[in-house]
Scaffold this motif. Structure first.
Motif, PDB file in Angstrom:
ATOM      1  N   CYS A 114      -3.469  -9.446  10.321  1.00 44.19           N
ATOM      2  CA  CYS A 114      -2.124  -9.034   9.848  1.00 44.19           C
ATOM      3  C   CYS A 114      -1.067  -9.640  10.813  1.00 44.19           C
ATOM      4  O   CYS A 114       0.108 -10.147  10.440  1.00 44.19           O
ATOM      5  CB  CYS A 114      -2.088  -7.557  10.019  1.00 44.19           C
ATOM      6  SG  CYS A 114      -0.337  -6.464   9.222  1.00 44.19           S
ATOM      7  N   SER A 115      -1.079  -9.613  12.122  1.00 48.94           N
ATOM      8  CA  SER A 115      -0.152 -10.466  12.978  1.00 48.94           C
ATOM      9  C   SER A 115      -0.023 -11.894  12.508  1.00 48.94           C
ATOM     10  O   SER A 115       1.181 -12.240  12.459  1.00 48.94           O
ATOM     11  CB  SER A 115      -0.415 -10.362  14.468  1.00 48.94           C
ATOM     12  OG  SER A 115      -0.753  -8.927  14.940  1.00 48.94           O
ATOM     13  N   TYR A 116      -1.060 -12.346  12.250  1.00 53.56           N
ATOM     14  CA  TYR A 116      -0.651 -13.844  11.671  1.00 53.56           C
ATOM     15  C   TYR A 116      -0.019 -13.955  10.490  1.00 53.56           C
ATOM     16  O   TYR A 116       1.031 -14.882  10.248  1.00 53.56           O
ATOM     17  CB  TYR A 116      -2.421 -14.238  11.307  1.00 53.56           C
ATOM     18  CG  TYR A 116      -2.266 -15.622  10.941  1.00 53.56           C
ATOM     19  CD1 TYR A 116      -2.305 -16.750  11.851  1.00 53.56           C
ATOM     20  CD2 TYR A 116      -1.909 -16.267   9.483  1.00 53.56           C
ATOM     21  CE1 TYR A 116      -2.399 -18.027  11.490  1.00 53.56           C
ATOM     22  CE2 TYR A 116      -1.853 -17.427   9.262  1.00 53.56           C
ATOM     23  CZ  TYR A 116      -2.035 -18.319  10.063  1.00 53.56           C
ATOM     24  OH  TYR A 116      -2.215 -19.794   9.690  1.00 53.56           O
ATOM     25  N   SER A 117      -0.129 -13.023   9.575  1.00 50.34           N
ATOM     26  CA  SER A 117       0.622 -13.150   8.252  1.00 50.34           C
ATOM     27  C   SER A 117       1.963 -12.735   8.511  1.00 50.34           C
ATOM     28  O   SER A 117       2.834 -13.212   7.714  1.00 50.34           O
ATOM     29  CB  SER A 117      -0.189 -12.187   7.143  1.00 50.34           C
ATOM     30  OG  SER A 117      -0.011 -10.601   7.361  1.00 50.34           O
ATOM     31  N   GLU A 173       3.691 -13.476  11.046  1.00 48.36           N
ATOM     32  CA  GLU A 173       4.303 -14.591  11.581  1.00 48.36           C
ATOM     33  C   GLU A 173       4.390 -15.704  10.535  1.00 48.36           C
ATOM     34  O   GLU A 173       5.440 -16.351  10.434  1.00 48.36           O
ATOM     35  CB  GLU A 173       3.600 -15.142  12.892  1.00 48.36           C
ATOM     36  CG  GLU A 173       3.760 -14.439  14.063  1.00 48.36           C
ATOM     37  CD  GLU A 173       5.135 -14.052  14.593  1.00 48.36           C
ATOM     38  OE1 GLU A 173       5.913 -14.967  14.341  1.00 48.36           O
ATOM     39  OE2 GLU A 173       5.494 -12.978  14.721  1.00 48.36           O
ATOM     40  N   TRP A 174       3.423 -15.808   9.615  1.00 51.70           N
ATOM     41  CA  TRP A 174       3.394 -16.881   8.469  1.00 51.70           C
ATOM     42  C   TRP A 174       4.744 -16.452   7.850  1.00 51.70           C
ATOM     43  O   TRP A 174       5.548 -17.497   7.370  1.00 51.70           O
ATOM     44  CB  TRP A 174       2.275 -16.650   7.674  1.00 51.70           C
ATOM     45  CG  TRP A 174       2.165 -17.424   6.351  1.00 51.70           C
ATOM     46  CD1 TRP A 174       2.138 -18.846   6.337  1.00 51.70           C
ATOM     47  CD2 TRP A 174       2.795 -16.915   5.135  1.00 51.70           C
ATOM     48  NE1 TRP A 174       2.413 -18.964   4.891  1.00 51.70           N
ATOM     49  CE2 TRP A 174       2.797 -17.929   4.153  1.00 51.70           C
ATOM     50  CE3 TRP A 174       3.024 -15.739   4.665  1.00 51.70           C
ATOM     51  CZ2 TRP A 174       2.934 -17.888   2.838  1.00 51.70           C
ATOM     52  CZ3 TRP A 174       3.210 -15.680   3.455  1.00 51.70           C
ATOM     53  CH2 TRP A 174       3.367 -16.653   2.268  1.00 51.70           C
ATOM     54  N   ALA A 175       4.893 -15.318   7.436  1.00 57.05           N
ATOM     55  CA  ALA A 175       6.019 -14.841   6.503  1.00 57.05           C
ATOM     56  C   ALA A 175       7.283 -15.026   7.171  1.00 57.05           C
ATOM     57  O   ALA A 175       8.403 -15.582   6.595  1.00 57.05           O
ATOM     58  CB  ALA A 175       5.987 -13.283   6.053  1.00 57.05           C
ATOM     59  N   ARG A 176       7.679 -14.748   8.294  1.00 52.04           N
ATOM     60  CA  ARG A 176       8.632 -14.981   9.004  1.00 52.04           C
ATOM     61  C   ARG A 176       8.797 -16.397   9.067  1.00 52.04           C
ATOM     62  O   ARG A 176      10.268 -16.791   8.932  1.00 52.04           O
ATOM     63  CB  ARG A 176       8.448 -14.574  10.439  1.00 52.04           C
ATOM     64  CG  ARG A 176       9.840 -14.380  11.487  1.00 52.04           C
ATOM     65  CD  ARG A 176       9.855 -13.925  12.749  1.00 52.04           C
ATOM     66  NE  ARG A 176       9.800 -12.497  12.774  1.00 52.04           N
ATOM     67  CZ  ARG A 176       8.563 -12.125  13.271  1.00 52.04           C
ATOM     68  NH1 ARG A 176       7.734 -12.380  13.754  1.00 52.04           N
ATOM     69  NH2 ARG A 176       8.897 -10.558  13.041  1.00 52.04           N
ATOM     70  N   ASP A 177       7.986 -17.301   9.387  1.00 53.84           N
ATOM     71  CA  ASP A 177       8.054 -18.758   9.336  1.00 53.84           C
ATOM     72  C   ASP A 177       8.415 -19.340   8.267  1.00 53.84           C
ATOM     73  O   ASP A 177       9.101 -20.458   8.092  1.00 53.84           O
ATOM     74  CB  ASP A 177       7.025 -19.363  10.229  1.00 53.84           C
ATOM     75  CG  ASP A 177       6.629 -19.100  11.632  1.00 53.84           C
ATOM     76  OD1 ASP A 177       7.418 -18.602  12.306  1.00 53.84           O
ATOM     77  OD2 ASP A 177       5.517 -19.343  12.042  1.00 53.84           O
ATOM     78  N   ALA A 178       8.028 -18.761   7.086  1.00 51.19           N
ATOM     79  CA  ALA A 178       8.293 -19.278   5.899  1.00 51.19           C
ATOM     80  C   ALA A 178       9.539 -18.972   5.061  1.00 51.19           C
ATOM     81  O   ALA A 178       9.794 -19.133   4.026  1.00 51.19           O
ATOM     82  CB  ALA A 178       7.142 -18.935   4.866  1.00 51.19           C
ATOM     83  N   GLY A 179      10.167 -18.046   6.054  1.00 49.52           N
ATOM     84  CA  GLY A 179      11.638 -17.753   5.654  1.00 49.52           C
ATOM     85  C   GLY A 179      11.854 -16.420   4.994  1.00 49.52           C
ATOM     86  O   GLY A 179      12.815 -15.865   4.191  1.00 49.52           O
TER      87      GLY A 179
END
Length: 162
Positions: free
Chosen positions: A99-102, A104-110
């Protein structure tokens, strides 16, 4: 634990716990009779989305997550994700790491926020985990899920800004 992009070679390790989880029917709205090929098409997402696996220190796949846009068009700035943890490895931080990874992924993807559309209200470990990571229940569909043991229970919509 290592979280890395899933490959086609990972599916044989994901499918047994995926099948068990959907067959038990307590936490996902997926049809319990999905074939391996159908499930693979739903779970193993292509870019710009992502599917990852969590691998333990012995190289075993112990969980997986898929991350994607929740809506299209003018709602495409909201991300979503789904998680499956091998029941033999629950309670060891795999779900939290995924969940934490996802997030960060969403944040990094904008993306501007994440939304989970169908968190089964009786899945108290998942609800508690998501709350601890900043998600809030923004609505509940009463009796939106037919639980095989508890009967009709609510489906939460959970959200967090990024």
């Amino acid at each position: 634990m290592l979280i890395r992009e899933a490959t086609d070679q990972d599916w044989p390790a994901v499918w047994p716990f995926f099948r068990r989880i959907i067959t038990e029917g307590e936490t996902f709205t997926y049809p319990p009779d999905l074939t391996s090929e159908q499930a693979r098409e739903w779970w193993m997402l292509a870019e710009p989305f992502r599917t990852v696996v969590a691998v333990d220190d012995e190289g075993r796949v112990v969980g997986s997550a898929k991350m994607n846009r929740n809506h299209m068009g003018n709602g495409s700035h909201i991300a979503s994700a789904s998680y499956m943890v091998d029941p033999a490895h629950q309670g060891k931080g795999v779900g939290r790491a995924l969940c934490s990874y996802s997030v960060e992924w969403a944040r990094d993807a904008g993306y501007r926020a994440m939304q989970f559309n169908a968190v089964v209200a009786s899945n108290t470990p998942a609800v508690a985990l998501y709350r601890s990571l900043g998600f809030e229940v923004v609505g509940t569909l009463p009796e939106g899920f037919r639980h095989p043991k508890l009967g009709y229970v609510g489906l939460h919509i959970m959200h967090r800004p990024l």
